[in-house]
Each structure stands twice: as structure tokens, then as C-alpha cells.
Design a protein around this motif. Structure first.
Motif, short mmCIF file in Angstrom:
data_model
loop_
_atom_site.label_atom_id
_atom_site.label_comp_id
_atom_site.label_asym_id
_atom_site.label_seq_id
_atom_site.Cartn_x
_atom_site.Cartn_y
_atom_site.Cartn_z
N VAL A 123 -6.95 6.09 -1.99
CA VAL A 123 -6.09 5.33 -2.91
C VAL A 123 -6.57 5.32 -4.37
N HIS B 37 -8.23 -2.00 -5.88
CA HIS B 37 -7.99 -2.38 -7.28
C HIS B 37 -8.87 -3.56 -7.70
N HIS C 31 -2.35 -5.92 -2.23
CA HIS C 31 -2.83 -4.61 -2.68
C HIS C 31 -3.65 -4.73 -3.96
N HIS D 63 1.09 -4.03 -7.62
CA HIS D 63 0.17 -3.90 -8.75
C HIS D 63 0.39 -4.99 -9.79
N HIS E 112 -3.78 7.08 -7.54
CA HIS E 112 -4.40 6.51 -8.73
C HIS E 112 -5.53 7.39 -9.26
#
Ligand SMILES: *[C@@H]1O[C@H](CO)[C@@H](O)[C@H](O)[C@H]1NC(C)=O
Ligand SMILES: *[C@@H]1O[C@H](CO)[C@@H](O)[C@H](O)[C@H]1NC(C)=O
Ligand SMILES: *[C@@H]1O[C@H](CO)[C@@H](O)[C@H](O)[C@H]1NC(C)=O
Ligand SMILES: *[C@@H]1O[C@H](CO)[C@@H](O)[C@H](O)[C@H]1NC(C)=O
Ligand SMILES: *[C@@H]1O[C@H](CO)[C@@H](O)[C@H](O)[C@H]1NC(C)=O
Ligand SMILES: [Fe+2]
Length: 567
Positions: free
Chosen positions: A168, A214, A274, A345, A561
Motif C-alpha cells: 500500500v 498512513h 484506512h 484518506h 501510494h
């Protein structure tokens, strides 16, 4: 035996329970009212979701236009790049084996290389030439060599204890680069050779079953992340802190701590998340009605289902915001709710006038995870249009969370003092604060199909009041434009070329920059047309005009990403 009958009953319960959801989902694709952004006759993008070869030796890219001389560094990207082993095929886009891409830029020249991540999953599948490790959307078939008893015992597994196919994002802990997904494993990589150097298990350091891809970073390098823990007493969302420095040179995430545990609203149904928000002083966790049904997940193998089957959109619940003080680890008492939405996001968050302001890419329903099956994405013609029409589009929204709500605050009044945002926060009779968003866009963004993969000038503006973010427009199932959004004036700048699909835009500042948008945008742009080259694109971040492109005659799949590392 009683266990088995419980499972059998559960199995039927699940089928009965899923039927209406499936019917609704399939039926809806025809009846949905037309909204702008829905399109017809989409070109097939199957070649962008197909297995490719790696390119382990550097190749030189052909530069057209120019790459600024000051632009020195690596653009590192990651995404799925292999979708089958032998006769076995992965079902879901997110399952593909991680392919690492590296563009190296120096003095106006560009080279490219790529390697498959040598994860344990990749190696095990390669050796047996079949899928032996289950992924998010693919259940590995039982090993025919194991005894019936062994096969039975491996039918139960804890979510998180899954795979190390970390496809990811690139993340950083203590100055080292790792590739991450959301399981308990992260893989440390040498960014120059793209070799994996170490595999780290979060659960060996702290009581979590994984962490997001993230994380957020303080200016000093302290990293924050969020990870679930599952247990018989229920599930928790844990705020994780990893210190910025190594005490000993060989350290990885040593010293990681859980600084706050938030109990899931429903013990056996924690929300999927996420990413999360961070300001200078607070962590903002969003508990959304995209639910992970632990019972279904733990029994997924015995039911012959993949993990993804246990994640469902349950809009009977609202979305809730939790605010945690980063320094004390304390959960603030405010009960912030909004109508149900899903976010993958967050864009940015900051504090102003006693409030947390958080900007998110939001979708009105959480069904995209089930839509992103490879067989759906690889369709052509009307079938593809149908899939596209059934996806939820993503739009930037601002929420304002007033931090200091006193017990005698008036009911029914907007508690947000901010004159520049129409987002409201209204205290209700039950003490909850009902948050309504402000759209950070006008109708023109609907024409672009919404926006995802948001990026900002992170080191300077993360956690601060800001003006711009960058993302991909989605007039197709993958990004098909690059968009700069001015969140103050709500204006857009768009880069698009028909038949080309750009990746997440990464902002790189020009040295000595004084303005938020002085710099360039880097994006890898790919095409399904075999006779045309893929390229690394450089745009002037200010006016969104092309400075140059570096073409590489190599097939690349659509990835997730990446990050820029200066050299
Ligand atoms: C998708 O939506 C567009 C716009 O509303 C509509 O014209 C088209 O017929 C839809 N296509 C399918 C296959 O549902
Ligand atoms: C909240 O109120 C208290 C007391 O009135 C004050 O000390 C504190 O600074 C306030 N916090 C914020 C974030 O405004
Ligand atoms: C955007 O808004 C700011 C004020 O917030 C203004 O100074 C600026 O000129 C505007 N920019 C554009 C491009 O409209
Ligand atoms: C962000 O913007 C500032 C001011 O232009 C610049 O100094 C800084 O290097 C930028 N940082 C990043 C990571 O883009
Ligand atoms: C490449 O092929 C596409 C169709 O597959 C065609 O439309 C396009 O003109 C071709 N481009 C070149 C440069 O030959
Ligand atoms: Fe992501």
C-alpha cells in the motif's frame, strides 16, 4: 460438535443476512439517479490491472521537456503487480503482490527500475507456484499435503495475522523506510536496491494486530499511527507512537507505545479505517459505519470466504469522531457525530479558535471495497460502465469539532466560532454534538468524478492552516486526471490527457521556497495502449503546467501510494 452446529447456523445466518445487501447492490446499479461524473463507454483498463515483469536493472528514461536541475531524489511508489501464481488467481485488486517502483532524478536525467517485494507471501507462493497465503480478498485453498486435522486447525485465524504482502505505501520510522499494508507486518526496504532487509511484526512490540499504511509525523520525526487490537473482550482502536531516534543502531520500531485505547462502539464489530487525522496537539480517529464483523472474519476460512467478505457497510450507524490529546494520551469527552460516510484518506487537519478542523475525502457509502474485485475492474463495454456507476465518488469535506463544549452550552445552536467555514457543530438534547460538513469544492469537481489520493506540502503544512491539496480525479475507475484544489477559494486546476492514467501526485518543494505551492508535482502516468510509453510527469505546482516527462518503455500496473526521498 456444538461448535460445529454453531458454525453451521452462523453460515446460514450469514447467507440470509447477505442476500438483501447483494440484491440491493446489484439492483441499484440500474436505478441510481444520474449524477454528473457518471459516464458511458469507458475504455477498458484491464491492462493496467494485469501482471507485469519486474525491471530490476536501471533503464534510462527518455526525457522530453525538462526536469529541473534542483530536482534530485527518488520517487518511490508501490502497488500490486502480480495477480496469479500458476493456475491460481487473486480475486481482489488489493491482493496483488507488491511491486516496488523507483524513479531516480539527478541533473535533469531520470532512470527507472522495479522489483517485486521479496515478502514471505511472495516467496511461499513462488516456490509452490500457487496461492498458499490468503490475502484480503482471496482465500488460499488448503494445502493438499496437510492432514485433515492440520487443515481443520488452520481454518481459524486471527485477522491481522495474515500476510506480509505490504503493497500500500512507503512509511518511515526512525529514519528508515518500510513498506506497509494494514496487517501486523511491515517490511523494511533498502530504497536504493529495493531489497527487503527485514520483516517486522507490530505485535512483537505492542498489543496491536496491525497499523495503517498512513502514519503521521511530527517535525522531529516522531511517528503516530492507529492500529486495532482484537480480543475476546472486544476490539480497541489504539493510538501508537514511535519515537524518532534509535537508542541502538539495530533498532526498528523499538520503544513504540500505545498511548490511548478507544473501545469499539460494538465489541465484535469494530470499524474499518484506512487513515486518521493529526493536528499539532490532537489525533482524530473516525469511527465509520464500514464494519468488520469479527465473527465472520474469524470463521471466514471455514465458510470458504475471504476476509473482505466480513467487512460491510452498515449505514444504520452514524459516523463518529474521536479526539485524543497527543501529549497526554487522553480521549476528549466530546461526542462528535455526523451522518454516515466513509473516508479512506484524510487531507489535513489543524486547530483554530478552540476547534479541530479536519478535511477528508468522503464517500456517501462504503461499498467500493466490494466493487474493487478484479473481475469488475477488468470488464469492458457496458459492464464496465455499470461497475463505474455503482462506485461511490469521493469529495473533499471539512468538519469542525469544537473542543471546549461546556455542560451548559446551548442546545440547537452552532458551536463553531469559525467565520470562514459553513461546517456546523450543534449540541443536541442527548449531549451529542452533531457535525455537518462544508463542501470544499463546487460542481466542477463532480464533473471530474470526485478526488482521491490527497497530498499536501506535508512537512510545512501538516497540522496547520493550509491553502492547497493535490489529488487524482476519477472519471474512470482509476485516476484519470491530476487536480490541484484551492481549499480557500474552492477552485481547481486540472491536468488530463485522454487515454492516460496518472498516479497519486507528490509535491516536491523548490529549494528555499517561501510559498506553499512553489515546487513541482510528480506523478507516474500510465496507459493501457501497448504502443505508447508510460512516463513520469513533472508539473509546475503553481500553474499546473507540464515542465517535462520521462518516458519508459515498460509496462506498469496502476499503483497506490508513494513518496519522494531527496538525495
Ligand atoms: C451510467 O450512468 C450514465 C449517466 O447517468 C448513464 O447514461 C449510463 O446509461 C449508465 N450506464 C450503465 C451501464 O448503467
Ligand atoms: C478550554 O477551556 C479552558 C478553560 O476555559 C481553557 O483553559 C482552554 O485553553 C480551552 N481550550 C481550548 C482548546 O480552547
Ligand atoms: C484566493 O483567496 C485569497 C483570499 O483568501 C485571495 O487573496 C486570492 O487572491 C484568491 N486566489 C485566487 C486565485 O482566486
Ligand atoms: C512546504 O512549503 C515550504 C514553503 O514553501 C517549503 O519550505 C517546504 O520545503 C515544503 N515542504 C514540503 C515537504 O513540500
Ligand atoms: C496507439 O494505439 C491506439 C489504439 O490502440 C491508437 O489510438 C493510437 O493512435 C496509437 N498511437 C501511436 C503513437 O501509434
Ligand atoms: Fe491509502
Amino acid at each position: 460438535l456444538s461448535n460445529l452446529s454453531t458454525i453451521a447456523v452462523g453460515f446460514f445466518w450469514v447467507i440470509m443476512h447477505r442476500l438483501p445487501v447483494l440484491k440491493k447492490y446489484l439492483g441499484n446499479t440500474h436505478q441510481k439517479k444520474a449524477i454528473s461524473g457518471q459516464r458511458q463507454n469507458l475504455p477498458c483498463i484491464a491492462p493496467l490491472l494485469t501482471t507485469v515483469e519486474e525491471t530490476p536493472q536501471f533503464i534510462s528514461a527518455e526525457v522530453r521537456g525538462h526536469f529541473p536541475e534542483w530536482l534530485k531524489g527518488y520517487l518511490l511508489r508501490i502497488g500490486p503487480g502480480k495477480f496469479e501464481f500458476g493456475k491460481d488467481k487473486y480475486s481482489h485488486w488489493f491482493d496483488g503482490m507488491a511491486l516496488l517502483h523507483q524513479f531516480r532524478m539527478t541533473e535533469g536525467k531520470v532512470t527507472y527500475r522495479s522489483k517485486f517485494l521479496q515478502s514471505d507471501s511472495y516467496k511461499a507462493n513462488s516456490v509452490q507456484n500457487r496461492i498458499v497465503i490468503s490475502e484480503f480478498g482471496t482465500l488460499a485453498l488448503p494445502d493438499p499435503c496437510k492432514s485433515v486435522f492440520e487443515r481443520f486447525m488452520t481454518k481459524f485465524e486471527l485477522p491481522g495475522k495474515l500476510h506480509d504482502n505490504t503493497n500500500v505505501n512507503y512509511v518511515q520510522y526512525k529514519g528508515d523506510y518500510y513498506v506497509s499494508t494494514e496487517t501486523n507486518f511491515i517490511n523494511k526496504v533498502d530504497i536504493e536496491t529495493l531489497e527487503r532487509t527485514e520483516k517486522i511484526d507490530w505485535s512483537k512490540f505492542i498489543a496491536v494486530n496491525g497499523a495503517t499504511a498512513h502514519p503521521h509525523y511530527d517535525p522531529d520525526g516522531t511517528a503516530y499511527n492507529l492500529g486495532n487490537s482484537y480480543g475476546p473482550q472486544g476490539s480497541c482502536y489504539n493510538v501508537i507512537r514511535v519515537p524518532p531516534e534509535k537508542v541502538d543502531p539495530g533498532e526498528t520500531i523499538d520503544g513504540a507505545q500505545v498511548i490511548c485505547s478507544i473501545t469499539s462502539a460494538e465489541r465484535m464489530k469494530p470499524s474499518y479505517f484506512h487513515s486518521f487525522g493529526m493536528t499539532r496537539n490532537y489525533i482524530i480517529f473516525i469511527e465509520q459505519p464500514l464494519k468488520m464483523n469479527m465473527w465472520k472474519i474469524v470463521t471466514s476460512k471455514i465458510r470458504g470466504k475471504a476476509i473482505s467478505d466480513g467487512i460491510n457497510w452498515e449505514p444504520q450507524y452514524n459516523t463518529r469522531f474521536h479526539v485524543v490529546d497527543k501529549h497526554t494520551g487522553q480521549l476528549l469527552p466530546g461526542l462528535y457525530y455526523s451522518k454516515p460516510f466513509v473516508t479512506f484518506h484524510q487531507i489535513n487537519a489543524f486547530e483554530d479558535q478552540g476547534c479541530v478542523i479536519i478535511d477528508l475525502c468522503c464517500q456517501d457509502n462504503g461499498r467500493n471495497l466490494e466493487v474493487y474485485q478484479l473481475q469488475n475492474l477488468r470488464r469492458a463495454g457496458e459492464g464496465l460502465d455499470q461497475v463505474y456507476n455503482s462506485t461511490a465518488k469521493s469529495f473533499p469535506r471539512r468538519f469542525v469539532l469544537p473542543l471546549n463544549v461546556s455542560l451548559n452550552a446551548p442546545e440547537g445552536e452552532n458551536l463553531s466560532p469559525l467565520s470562514y467555514s459553513s461546517a456546523s457543530a450543534v449540541k443536541q438534547a442527548d449531549g451529542k454534538i452533531w457535525c455537518s460538513h462544508e463542501n470544499l469544492h463546487h460542481e466542477d469537481l463532480e464533473e471530474e468524478g470526485g478526488i482521491e489520493f490527497p497530498q499536501i506540502n506535508y512537512s510545512q503544512f501538516s497540522g496547520k492552516k493550509y491553502h492547497f491539496f493535490y489529488g487524482c480525479g476519477f472519471r474512470h475507475l482509476v485516476g484519470d486526471s491530476l487536480i490541484k484544489v484551492d481549499v480557500v477559494n474552492k477552485t481547481l486546476k486540472v491536468w488530463r490527457e485522454d487515454g492516460y492514467y496518472p498516479s497519486e501526485p507528490i509535491f516536491v518543494p523548490v529549494p528555499g521556497a517561501t510559498e506553499e505551492d512553489s515546487g513541482v508535482i510528480l506523478s507516474v502516468v500510465i496507459t493501457p495502449n501497448q504502443n505508447e510509453s508510460n512516463f513520469l510527469l513533472v508539473l509546475d505546482a503553481k500553474n499546473f503546467e507540464e515542465l517535462g516527462r520521462a518516458e519508459v518503455p515498460v509496462q506498469m500496473p496502476y499503483g497506490f501510494h508513494g513518496t519522494f526521498v531527496p538525495i
